[in-house]
Design an enzyme around this catalytic site. Sequence first.
Site, PDB file in Angstrom:
ATOM      1  N   GLU A   1      32.788  64.398  39.467  1.00  0.00           N
ATOM      2  CA  GLU A   1      31.913  65.164  40.364  1.00  0.00           C
ATOM      3  C   GLU A   1      30.466  64.759  40.127  1.00  0.00           C
ATOM      4  OE1 GLU A   1      31.321  66.568  42.949  1.00  0.00           O
ATOM      5  OE2 GLU A   1      31.556  68.742  42.900  1.00  0.00           O
ATOM      6  N   ASP A   2      29.696  64.753  41.182  1.00  0.00           N
ATOM      7  CA  ASP A   2      28.296  64.354  41.044  1.00  0.00           C
ATOM      8  C   ASP A   2      27.496  65.403  40.278  1.00  0.00           C
ATOM      9  OD1 ASP A   2      28.494  66.230  43.076  1.00  0.00           O
ATOM     10  OD2 ASP A   2      27.561  65.004  44.617  1.00  0.00           O
TER      11      ASP A   2
ATOM     12  N   ASP B   1      27.071  72.830  40.135  1.00  0.00           N
ATOM     13  CA  ASP B   1      26.043  73.855  40.341  1.00  0.00           C
ATOM     14  C   ASP B   1      26.701  75.202  40.063  1.00  0.00           C
ATOM     15  OD1 ASP B   1      23.957  75.410  41.231  1.00  0.00           O
ATOM     16  OD2 ASP B   1      23.725  74.429  43.159  1.00  0.00           O
TER      17      ASP B   1
ATOM     18  N   PHE C   1      16.364  71.323  43.309  1.00  0.00           N
ATOM     19  CA  PHE C   1      17.179  70.537  44.217  1.00  0.00           C
ATOM     20  C   PHE C   1      16.900  69.058  43.993  1.00  0.00           C
ATOM     21  CE2 PHE C   1      18.928  68.697  48.034  1.00  0.00           C
ATOM     22  CZ  PHE C   1      20.152  69.351  48.052  1.00  0.00           C
TER      23      PHE C   1
ATOM     24  N   GLY D   1      29.291  62.871  47.480  1.00  0.00           N
ATOM     25  CA  GLY D   1      28.305  62.687  46.417  1.00  0.00           C
ATOM     26  C   GLY D   1      28.738  61.859  45.226  1.00  0.00           C
TER      27      GLY D   1
ATOM     28  N   LYS E   1      23.913  71.646  36.368  1.00  0.00           N
ATOM     29  CA  LYS E   1      22.684  72.390  36.576  1.00  0.00           C
ATOM     30  C   LYS E   1      22.614  73.585  35.643  1.00  0.00           C
ATOM     31  CE  LYS E   1      20.976  71.804  41.096  1.00  0.00           C
ATOM     32  NZ  LYS E   1      20.668  72.272  42.460  1.00  0.00           N
TER      33      LYS E   1
END
Length: 182
Positions: free
Chosen positions: A101-102, A105, A155, A46, A133
Amino acid sequence: MAGLHQDIEKVLISEEEIREIIGRLGEQISHDYAGKNPLVVAVLRGAFVFTADLMRAITVPCAVDFMAVSSYGNGVKSSGVVRIVKDLDTEIAGRDVLIAEDILDSGLTLSYLVELLKGRGARSIKICAFAVKDIANHTAAVVPDYVGTHVPDEFIVGYGLDFAERYRNLPYVGVLKHEVYS
Ligand code: IMP
Ligand code: MG
């Protein structure tokens, strides 16, 4: 790219906003790492798009290496199980490591990685997450040092983020239509 665009419910982070985010992160990181030579570790797959942009916004000398971990399979929920699919080629003892990091979460993937890289004797380890997130009543397992933007608990795909390996090539971040994955 009509085929991909039509699966998107709404655009969350536009190309213009992405450019602004990258510029800001690049300035902060270049300032904080002045006189250093950090190793940027991109978490595949990602983060590859984000890392390519971020590196070009960093003005201090830096190197890049890649690590692939798998935590999601092809689903949309974090399993908490992290598997190293590809390890670094670079010796990181004594290095200043910046993990790119993309999206953060649960943070489970990153907290595992940080512990692993600490054990290899990195001098410092920081995290730069393109998106974090916001999850109600839940604290992520790690706190990133640099945050591009916050996104709601939906998502999302694009700008490197996938659903079942698709949509990584969308130039913006969008919310996937529910019917695509349900
Ligand atoms: P965590 O371990 O729960 O923080 O999961 C982080 C990883 O899960 C990210 O690097 C992504 O690959 C993936 N992920 C989490 N949320 C999303 C999403 O909304 N879209 C696509 N991938 C996601
Ligand atoms: Mg990922």
